[in-house]
Motif scaffolding. Sequence first.
Motif, PDB file in Angstrom:
ATOM      1  N   ALA A 131       0.837  -1.204   0.000  1.00 11.59           N
ATOM      2  CA  ALA A 131       0.000   0.000   0.000  1.00 11.59           C
ATOM      3  C   ALA A 131       0.870   1.251   0.000  1.00 11.59           C
ATOM      4  O   ALA A 131       0.578   2.240  -0.668  1.00 11.59           O
ATOM      5  N   GLU A 132       1.961   1.191   0.763  1.00  6.10           N
ATOM      6  CA  GLU A 132       2.840   2.356   0.837  1.00  6.10           C
ATOM      7  C   GLU A 132       3.486   2.654  -0.507  1.00  6.10           C
ATOM      8  O   GLU A 132       3.695   3.802  -0.888  1.00  6.10           O
ATOM      9  N   GLU A 133       3.818   1.569  -1.233  1.00 12.87           N
ATOM     10  CA  GLU A 133       4.448   1.778  -2.537  1.00 12.87           C
ATOM     11  C   GLU A 133       3.414   2.070  -3.617  1.00 12.87           C
ATOM     12  O   GLU A 133       3.766   2.275  -4.782  1.00 12.87           O
ATOM     13  N   GLY A 134       2.143   2.044  -3.228  1.00  9.60           N
ATOM     14  CA  GLY A 134       1.089   2.354  -4.183  1.00  9.60           C
ATOM     15  C   GLY A 134       0.867   1.268  -5.220  1.00  9.60           C
ATOM     16  O   GLY A 134       0.370   1.536  -6.313  1.00  9.60           O
ATOM     17  N   LEU A 135       1.241   0.028  -4.875  1.00 13.89           N
ATOM     18  CA  LEU A 135       1.021  -1.068  -5.820  1.00 13.89           C
ATOM     19  C   LEU A 135      -0.474  -1.317  -5.994  1.00 13.89           C
ATOM     20  O   LEU A 135      -1.250  -1.151  -5.066  1.00 13.89           O
ATOM     21  N   ARG A 136      -0.838  -1.741  -7.170  1.00 11.29           N
ATOM     22  CA  ARG A 136      -2.253  -2.047  -7.403  1.00 11.29           C
ATOM     23  C   ARG A 136      -2.543  -3.469  -6.955  1.00 11.29           C
ATOM     24  O   ARG A 136      -1.655  -4.249  -6.689  1.00 11.29           O
ATOM     25  N   GLY A 137      -3.840  -3.784  -6.841  1.00  9.38           N
ATOM     26  CA  GLY A 137      -4.198  -5.142  -6.463  1.00  9.38           C
ATOM     27  C   GLY A 137      -4.619  -5.206  -5.014  1.00  9.38           C
ATOM     28  O   GLY A 137      -5.453  -4.421  -4.569  1.00  9.38           O
ATOM     29  N   GLU A 138      -3.981  -6.130  -4.269  1.00  8.31           N
ATOM     30  CA  GLU A 138      -4.383  -6.357  -2.874  1.00  8.31           C
ATOM     31  C   GLU A 138      -4.326  -5.073  -2.060  1.00  8.31           C
ATOM     32  O   GLU A 138      -5.102  -4.872  -1.129  1.00  8.31           O
ATOM     33  N   ALA A 139      -3.353  -4.205  -2.403  1.00  5.50           N
ATOM     34  CA  ALA A 139      -3.142  -2.999  -1.608  1.00  5.50           C
ATOM     35  C   ALA A 139      -4.271  -1.992  -1.766  1.00  5.50           C
ATOM     36  O   ALA A 139      -4.429  -1.093  -0.950  1.00  5.50           O
ATOM     37  N   ASP A 140      -5.094  -2.165  -2.826  1.00  2.69           N
ATOM     38  CA  ASP A 140      -6.191  -1.211  -3.059  1.00  2.69           C
ATOM     39  C   ASP A 140      -7.142  -1.133  -1.871  1.00  2.69           C
ATOM     40  O   ASP A 140      -7.753  -0.104  -1.628  1.00  2.69           O
ATOM     41  N   ARG A 141      -7.259  -2.261  -1.145  1.00  2.00           N
ATOM     42  CA  ARG A 141      -8.229  -2.309  -0.052  1.00  2.00           C
ATOM     43  C   ARG A 141      -7.924  -1.297   1.045  1.00  2.00           C
ATOM     44  O   ARG A 141      -8.785  -0.906   1.795  1.00  2.00           O
ATOM     45  N   VAL A 142      -6.661  -0.891   1.123  1.00  2.84           N
ATOM     46  CA  VAL A 142      -6.261  -0.130   2.302  1.00  2.84           C
ATOM     47  C   VAL A 142      -5.511   1.158   1.949  1.00  2.84           C
ATOM     48  O   VAL A 142      -5.223   1.983   2.802  1.00  2.84           O
ATOM     49  N   LYS A 143      -5.270   1.325   0.658  1.00  2.00           N
ATOM     50  CA  LYS A 143      -4.375   2.390   0.195  1.00  2.00           C
ATOM     51  C   LYS A 143      -4.738   3.785   0.716  1.00  2.00           C
ATOM     52  O   LYS A 143      -3.880   4.552   1.132  1.00  2.00           O
TER      53      LYS A 143
END
Lengths: 84, 253
Positions: free
Chosen positions: B238-250
Amino acid sequence: MTLYYFHLRDGEDILLDPEGRDLGSMEAIREATLREARSIISSDSLEGKVKLSYRLDVEDESGKVVHRLQFEDAVSLQRGRVPE
Amino acid sequence: MRNPLRLKLEQYAGFEEREGRRLDELVAQRTQVFAPKQDILTEGEKVKEIHIVLSGLAARYKLLDEGERQIMAFLIPGDICDLEVFVLEEMDHGISAMTETVCAVVPAETIKGLLTEMSCLTQALWWSTMTDSAVLRERIIDHGRRDARERIAHLFYELLVRYRIIDEAKDNSIPFPLTQEELADSTGLTPVHVNRTLKQLREDRLIELKGRVLKVLDPQGLRRAARFNPNYLHLRKAEEGLRGEADRVKDLV
């Protein structure tokens, strides 16, 4: 199980206890009330503003007040100033 | 089947399909239901199996001499109760269900096998354990440096982030079965003090508490009230702004 409700009053407002807690004896009620008052006073004093005009009313399930504590009576204040 | 453990670990690791399947099998084997207030693990118990929370809410706690209880951590779905089984002999604290809680029960041997087989799982579980200790460090800061309002705001914001990770925070609403007494046990405050603090947070329109649901009305406001820095959760995707799983919490970190 007997539930007791701890309501906090300050003369104008009342903060109702929606849940109550299960306490076994009058002694436990008195202890919990004192702890409540002292804990709130100590944390408020860190903020620089203590309200001793609070009162805690403990009611049983029928709404009867079984114990009451004025915050003023929860702590003893030693007032005064060291002379210059 | 929903697998909160996988949802959590994939915030850190990327799993191949086969590995993901193994993780799903892990939580699908045997489950156990715990009633509210029932111990999932008792202090002193020798642990032979690993308990993974699948639904509900549990708490790590310690009972003090005079019957007082300190709650050290809340375990939400996806959290593992007792990974220490591999290193430590017995539980030095208890874990209790705060509401009806379902755990996957996995023999320690099964996990051992998986750990040898999947190095990415070893890393992910290590990440999870390290993050758990980081969460505990925040509780130390609570007691040393945060006032009542900050403590409760911090706990709520953290829970919001953690429930988002496992995709259980629709409209920023999270399950909240805790009583004032339980909140007091976890924050080192007293129940009336908790009640007064909750009232302030409600009046400031930061949260709403209704029917065992906590709705965060103003995430950014709550974050400011908590002076929350999400770095300790190590949500690197999420911190690196990656898409996918991190979208839930970004948007929260």
